[in-house]
Design an enzyme around this catalytic site. Structure first.
Site, PDB file in Angstrom:
ATOM      1  N   LYS A 167     -14.367  -0.403  -3.541  1.00 53.62           N
ATOM      2  CA  LYS A 167     -15.423  -0.027  -2.761  1.00 53.62           C
ATOM      3  C   LYS A 167     -16.440   0.557  -3.594  1.00 53.62           C
ATOM      4  O   LYS A 167     -17.431   0.074  -3.122  1.00 53.62           O
ATOM      5  CB  LYS A 167     -14.749   0.597  -1.637  1.00 53.62           C
ATOM      6  CG  LYS A 167     -13.736   0.181  -0.462  1.00 53.62           C
ATOM      7  CD  LYS A 167     -13.391   0.874   0.591  1.00 53.62           C
ATOM      8  CE  LYS A 167     -12.515   0.667   1.608  1.00 53.62           C
ATOM      9  NZ  LYS A 167     -11.749   1.570   2.438  1.00 53.62           N
ATOM     10  N   GLU A 182       0.844  -1.255  -0.134  1.00 57.34           N
ATOM     11  CA  GLU A 182      -0.286   0.106  -0.007  1.00 57.34           C
ATOM     12  C   GLU A 182       0.767   1.433   0.039  1.00 57.34           C
ATOM     13  O   GLU A 182       0.267   2.360  -0.501  1.00 57.34           O
ATOM     14  CB  GLU A 182      -0.782   0.188   1.154  1.00 57.34           C
ATOM     15  CG  GLU A 182      -2.143  -0.920   1.139  1.00 57.34           C
ATOM     16  CD  GLU A 182      -3.156  -0.136   2.036  1.00 57.34           C
ATOM     17  OE1 GLU A 182      -2.968   0.130   3.079  1.00 57.34           O
ATOM     18  OE2 GLU A 182      -4.199  -1.106   1.995  1.00 57.34           O
ATOM     19  N   HIS A 234       8.469 -26.683  -1.804  1.00 58.23           N
ATOM     20  CA  HIS A 234       7.909 -27.748  -2.590  1.00 58.23           C
ATOM     21  C   HIS A 234       6.651 -27.133  -3.342  1.00 58.23           C
ATOM     22  O   HIS A 234       5.819 -28.057  -3.806  1.00 58.23           O
ATOM     23  CB  HIS A 234       7.403 -28.819  -1.566  1.00 58.23           C
ATOM     24  CG  HIS A 234       8.492 -29.477  -0.628  1.00 58.23           C
ATOM     25  ND1 HIS A 234       9.160 -30.620  -1.162  1.00 58.23           N
ATOM     26  CD2 HIS A 234       9.478 -28.936   0.323  1.00 58.23           C
ATOM     27  CE1 HIS A 234      10.018 -30.640  -0.359  1.00 58.23           C
ATOM     28  NE2 HIS A 234      10.355 -29.835   0.471  1.00 58.23           N
TER      29      HIS A 234
HETATM   30  O1  PA5 Z   1      -3.757   0.983   5.790  1.00 61.44           O
HETATM   31  C1  PA5 Z   1      -4.896   1.411   5.606  1.00 61.44           C
HETATM   32  O2  PA5 Z   1      -5.018   2.732   6.130  1.00 61.44           O
HETATM   33  C2  PA5 Z   1      -5.919   0.464   5.380  1.00 61.44           C
HETATM   34  O3  PA5 Z   1      -5.560  -0.632   5.003  1.00 61.44           O
HETATM   35  C3  PA5 Z   1      -6.857   0.330   6.431  1.00 61.44           C
HETATM   36  O4  PA5 Z   1      -6.276   0.026   7.611  1.00 61.44           O
HETATM   37  C4  PA5 Z   1      -8.033  -0.526   6.211  1.00 61.44           C
HETATM   38  O5  PA5 Z   1      -8.818  -0.186   4.881  1.00 61.44           O
HETATM   39  C5  PA5 Z   1      -9.113  -0.445   7.376  1.00 61.44           C
HETATM   40  O6  PA5 Z   1      -9.779   0.753   7.238  1.00 61.44           O
HETATM   41  P1  PA5 Z   1     -10.489   1.319   8.652  1.00 61.44           P
HETATM   42  O7  PA5 Z   1      -9.630   1.319   9.927  1.00 61.44           O
HETATM   43  O8  PA5 Z   1     -10.905   2.749   8.359  1.00 61.44           O
HETATM   44  O9  PA5 Z   1     -11.735   0.416   8.792  1.00 61.44           O
END
Ligand code: PA5
Length: 446
Positions: free
Chosen positions: A421, A286, A307
């Protein structure tokens, strides 16, 4: 040092002069991170978090963990991405992937809201049916679909079991300090709340209440974790690249990426590291995968995956490099027994420990993969405990921030996560998405 980086197997792939050449950009990236004057600088609170954390809240985390330990058999942690991976990684790293099956005086810890799978949800509900349950919903935004659905389901379970008053003692909410609807809802219901700090994004949040409450419930020592993170912070933010594994890791990854090594495989020889690798994949994937750039983070557990994926790594496309995780000390050891029949001809190993056999597998694999054209680096960790977990988390996070700036991206946003989303909301018929829904349905029906 609890975590070190060994680059001796990069010798055939990277010259010393290349580290020298990248050093000015490396230090500039580290300064940008430390001075909080780069892209995404509003989300660099984690850099000083090991000293700046909220001490009053930290005491409440410990008190709540004690209360949870006393009042339930099953603790359900609801969250997705950065809101669950770190806690799960910590429990498996420090305790065991088999934590729930072990003899212990702490609750079983299950994770929900990281999938929309009906089977996974139904199976966990079944487990909770005849047990005493507490839940911790963790969502910075408070609106993420997967945990929001799971929270509805498990809140209903708690309210049916214990009533609205009883639920107040069993529902713990970790969310944004004031933004979003979850905080307001929790206050209205009288649930205990914890904060995801404004300046710390989900994937950098494991050492905040996000990770610390579930980790403390498992009986792990969070003081030691914070001590490890603090020691790492002092080292990583000040030492020169020659003595700084985070800077060196960021530099060598970038040098390899520029040579076309676009996939990094994090290889560990301990199943207890598998969730840590999942956490690492989110952190790096990310943070770096944007603007058409970024190293693809993959992971394996060896020798298991030798394996399955060993063939590809040895002889497939040469766009890979490996980062191998090793431990100086095994937490426990087991001996290979002597067998008078010797049907498997393994008596030459009788009396040897599994850690020794594992180490030879690891050394042999590194040499084979290097011979096959895969650059290897080694991250060595002293042992699997709380201190080393905290140290390792900070090492990876700091290296990731520096890596992102070196790559020329914002390491602290994740705009790409929104695309699926929006489509999902449109297809599910969320109000406001009508036009988008029509377009998607037309494409699906073609
Ligand atoms: O790194 C991030 O910000 C995302 O992966 C969030 O952790 C994830 O989408 C969950 O979001 P939230 O905590 O708002 O539910």
């Amino acid at each position: 040092m609890a975590v070190t980086l060994n680059t001796k197997y990069l010798g055939d792939f990277v010259g010393d002069h290349e580290l020298k050449a990248i050093s000015p950009a490396l230090y500039a990236a580290a300064d940008t991170l430390k001075n909080a004057d780069g892209l995404g600088n509003d989300f660099t609170g984690w850099v000083k978090h090991p000293v700046n954390y909220d001490k009053e809240e930290y005491a409440r985390i410990k008190a709540s963990a004690e209360k949870i330990k006393k009042s339930c058999d099953v603790f359900v942690v609801i969250g997705i991405g950065g809101s669950y991976l770190g806690a799960r990684a910590a429990i498996e790293f420090v305790k065991s992937p088999l934590y729930n099956n072990m003899k212990k005086d702490t609750p079983d810890v299950y994770f929900a809201g990281n999938t929309i799978s009906p089977s996974a949800t139904a199976e966990l509900l079944e487990i909770c049916k005849d047990k005493d349950v507490c839940i911790n919903v963790i969502s910075k935004s408070g609106t993420t679909t997967e945990p929001a659905i799971a929270f509805r389901i498990f809140r209903e379970l708690i309210e049916k079991k214990y009533g609205a008053e009883g639920a107040k003692e069993r529902i713990f909410v970790t969310t944004d300090k004031c933004r979003g609807t979850l905080k307001a809802f929790a206050d209205e219901k009288g649930y205990e709340t914890f904060v995801v700090p404004d300046d710390i994004g989900g994937r950098y949040s494991v050492l905040t209440a996000v990770g610390l409450l579930p980790i403390a419930v498992s009986g792990a020592d969070i003081d030691e974790m914070m001590r490890g993170a603090n020691d790492a912070m002092e080292k990583m933010t000040s030492a020169p690249v020659e003595e700084n594994p985070a800077l060196a890791y960021a530099a060598y990854r970038n040098i390899l990426y520029r040579k076309g090594k676009t996939t990094e495989i994090l290889a560990a020889y301990e199943p207890s590291f598998a969730m840590m690798s999942e956490w690492w994949k989110q952190l790096y994937g990310e943070s770096e995968g944007k603007d058409g750039k970024g190293i693809f983070p993959a992971s394996v557990i060896f020798s298991t995956d030798l394996h399955s994926l060993g063939q590809y790594i040895q002889m497939g496309m040469r766009n890979l490099f490996e980062t191998v995780v090793t431990f100086s000390e095994p937490n426990v050891d087991v001996e290979v027994p002597y067998d008078p029949a010797n049907v498997d001809t393994l008596n030459f190993l009788a009396g040897k420990t599994l850690s020794y056999v594992n180490e030879m597998a690891q050394k042999g694999t590194i040499l084979a993969h290097v011979d096959g054209g895969v650059p290897n680096m080694i991250i060595n960790i002293d042992k699997r405990d709380e201190y080393n977990f905290g140290y390792l988390v900070y090492f990876y996070e700091y290296a990731c921030g520096v890596s992102g700036y070196l790559l020329g991206v914002n390491p602290f946003d994740q705009p790409g996560v929104e695309a699926y989303k929006k489509n999902m909301f449109a297809l599910l018929g969320k109000p406001g998405y009508e036009e988008m829904r029509a377009g998607l349905i037309e494409r699906l029906d073609k």
